[in-house]
Design a protein around this motif. Structure first.
Motif, short mmCIF file in Angstrom:
data_model
loop_
_atom_site.label_atom_id
_atom_site.label_comp_id
_atom_site.label_asym_id
_atom_site.label_seq_id
_atom_site.Cartn_x
_atom_site.Cartn_y
_atom_site.Cartn_z
N PRO A 24 0.83 -1.21 0.00
CA PRO A 24 0.00 0.00 0.00
C PRO A 24 0.86 1.26 0.00
O PRO A 24 1.95 1.29 0.58
N VAL A 25 0.39 2.29 -0.66
CA VAL A 25 1.01 3.60 -0.56
C VAL A 25 0.60 4.21 0.78
O VAL A 25 -0.59 4.30 1.09
N THR A 26 1.57 4.59 1.58
CA THR A 26 1.28 5.15 2.90
C THR A 26 1.25 6.67 2.81
O THR A 26 2.22 7.30 2.41
N PRO A 40 -12.77 12.08 0.74
CA PRO A 40 -13.45 11.89 -0.56
C PRO A 40 -12.48 11.64 -1.71
O PRO A 40 -12.80 10.94 -2.67
N TYR A 41 -11.27 12.19 -1.61
CA TYR A 41 -10.27 11.97 -2.65
C TYR A 41 -9.73 10.55 -2.59
O TYR A 41 -9.53 9.90 -3.63
N VAL A 42 -9.49 10.06 -1.39
CA VAL A 42 -9.04 8.67 -1.23
C VAL A 42 -10.11 7.72 -1.77
O VAL A 42 -9.81 6.76 -2.49
N LYS A 43 -11.37 8.00 -1.44
CA LYS A 43 -12.47 7.15 -1.93
C LYS A 43 -12.53 7.17 -3.45
O LYS A 43 -12.68 6.11 -4.09
N ALA A 44 -12.40 8.33 -4.06
CA ALA A 44 -12.46 8.43 -5.52
C ALA A 44 -11.31 7.68 -6.17
O ALA A 44 -11.48 7.00 -7.19
N TYR A 45 -10.12 7.78 -5.59
CA TYR A 45 -8.94 7.11 -6.15
C TYR A 45 -9.09 5.60 -6.09
O TYR A 45 -8.83 4.89 -7.07
N LEU A 46 -9.54 5.11 -4.94
CA LEU A 46 -9.71 3.66 -4.78
C LEU A 46 -10.82 3.14 -5.69
O LEU A 46 -10.69 2.07 -6.30
N ARG A 53 -5.33 -0.65 -6.56
CA ARG A 53 -4.44 0.17 -5.76
C ARG A 53 -4.83 0.05 -4.29
O ARG A 53 -6.00 -0.13 -3.95
N GLN A 54 -3.82 0.15 -3.41
CA GLN A 54 -4.05 0.11 -1.98
C GLN A 54 -3.45 1.36 -1.34
O GLN A 54 -2.35 1.79 -1.71
N LEU A 55 -4.17 1.93 -0.39
CA LEU A 55 -3.69 3.11 0.32
C LEU A 55 -3.80 2.87 1.82
O LEU A 55 -4.73 2.23 2.30
N ARG A 217 2.48 8.14 -8.54
CA ARG A 217 1.21 8.17 -9.27
C ARG A 217 0.10 8.77 -8.41
O ARG A 217 -0.66 9.62 -8.87
N PHE A 218 0.03 8.33 -7.15
CA PHE A 218 -1.03 8.85 -6.29
C PHE A 218 -0.80 10.33 -5.97
O PHE A 218 -1.73 11.14 -6.02
N GLY A 219 0.45 10.70 -5.62
CA GLY A 219 0.73 12.09 -5.31
C GLY A 219 0.40 13.01 -6.47
O GLY A 219 -0.21 14.07 -6.29
N SER A 220 0.78 12.61 -7.68
CA SER A 220 0.49 13.41 -8.86
C SER A 220 -1.01 13.51 -9.11
O SER A 220 -1.54 14.57 -9.46
#
Length: 236
Positions: A24-26, A40-46, A53-55, A217-220
């Motif tokens: 997972p990306v921490t 909400p951003y984490v939810k949209a990404y997943l 992807r795992q966060l 990828r997630f940060g961008s």
């Protein structure tokens, strides 16, 4: 002779790549960002990744987030300030307005905006230490900053909101941290009359990460959603 050795190396390489993909990306998030803004951003990404992807999200005070990023304990940081230290990519994510909050019974509760001079000499309840709010207010008020009066230091935005609701003072907080209380009529938020101070929020990761690294990828992706009213799903 070398074929079994080569096959073992290929298997080890495949195993390493699998671990790289599955880890997972921490995300290390400051308390205000992690509690009030990030979900909400984490939810949209997943959702957009269809389970690929795992966060992992860890919430700390801002200085601790910076320390954990430097130590490699988190892959991506979401912070309320950044000091420009080398070795990192820091991308602006949001400009979040600071608003005055008062209980509904307060004399200011009916005001549509508040002149900054009205805050002079009024004790302001303090929240999370190390959030950078003090520096922003000092810059915003300029020569008048010494006339601001610090009230009790309560350690968190949640504590500040509870004390304001109880009629024990007023404060300045991120607008996004009081949406539910405003909608429920438990608090009143008042913008300062000239637009008020805004806090810049940052997404940070190490500049050594390859572009295809999951953390990069997630940060961008998150940084590209700068100042959106809400997260929207996107192809990842």
């Amino acid at each position: 002779m070398f074929l079994p050795y080569a096959e073992r190396m290929l298997k080890l390489n495949d195993s390493a790549l699998s671990m790289f993909r599955d880890k997972p990306v921490t995300i290390g998030a400051s308390s205000n960002i992690g509690i009030y803004l990030l979900s909400p951003y984490v939810k949209a990404y997943l959702d957009a990744s269809n389970g690929k992807r795992q966060l992992d999200v860890q919430i700390y005070q801002n200085p601790t987030v910076a320390d954990k990023l430097a130590a490699g304990d988190v892959d991506v940081a979401a912070m309320e300030w950044w000091d420009g230290r080398p070795g990192y990519v820091a991308r602006l994510w949001k400009h979040e307005e600071l608003v005055v909050i008062v209980p509904p019974t307060h004399p200011w509760a009916t005001l549509s905006s508040l002149p900054r001079d009205m805050l002079k000499g009024v004790p302001l309840l303090g929240g999370e230490p190390g959030s950078g709010t003090g520096r922003i207010l000092a810059s915003y008020f300029g020569v008048d900053a010494p006339e601001l009066k610090a009230g009790m230091q309560l350690g968190s935005t949640d504590a500040v909101k509870r004390w304001v609701k109880a009629g024990l003072g007023i404060s300045l907080v991120l607008a996004g941290s009081v949406i539910e209380e405003i909608q429920a009529g438990m608090l009143v938020s008042i913008p300062l009359e000239d637009g008020g101070p805004k806090k810049s929020l940052y997404i940070i990761w190490r500049d050594s990460l390859a572009e295809d690294h999951p953390a990069h990828r997630f940060g961008s992706w998150l940084a590209s959603r700068a100042d959106e009213a809400g997260a929207r799903q996107s192809t990842i």
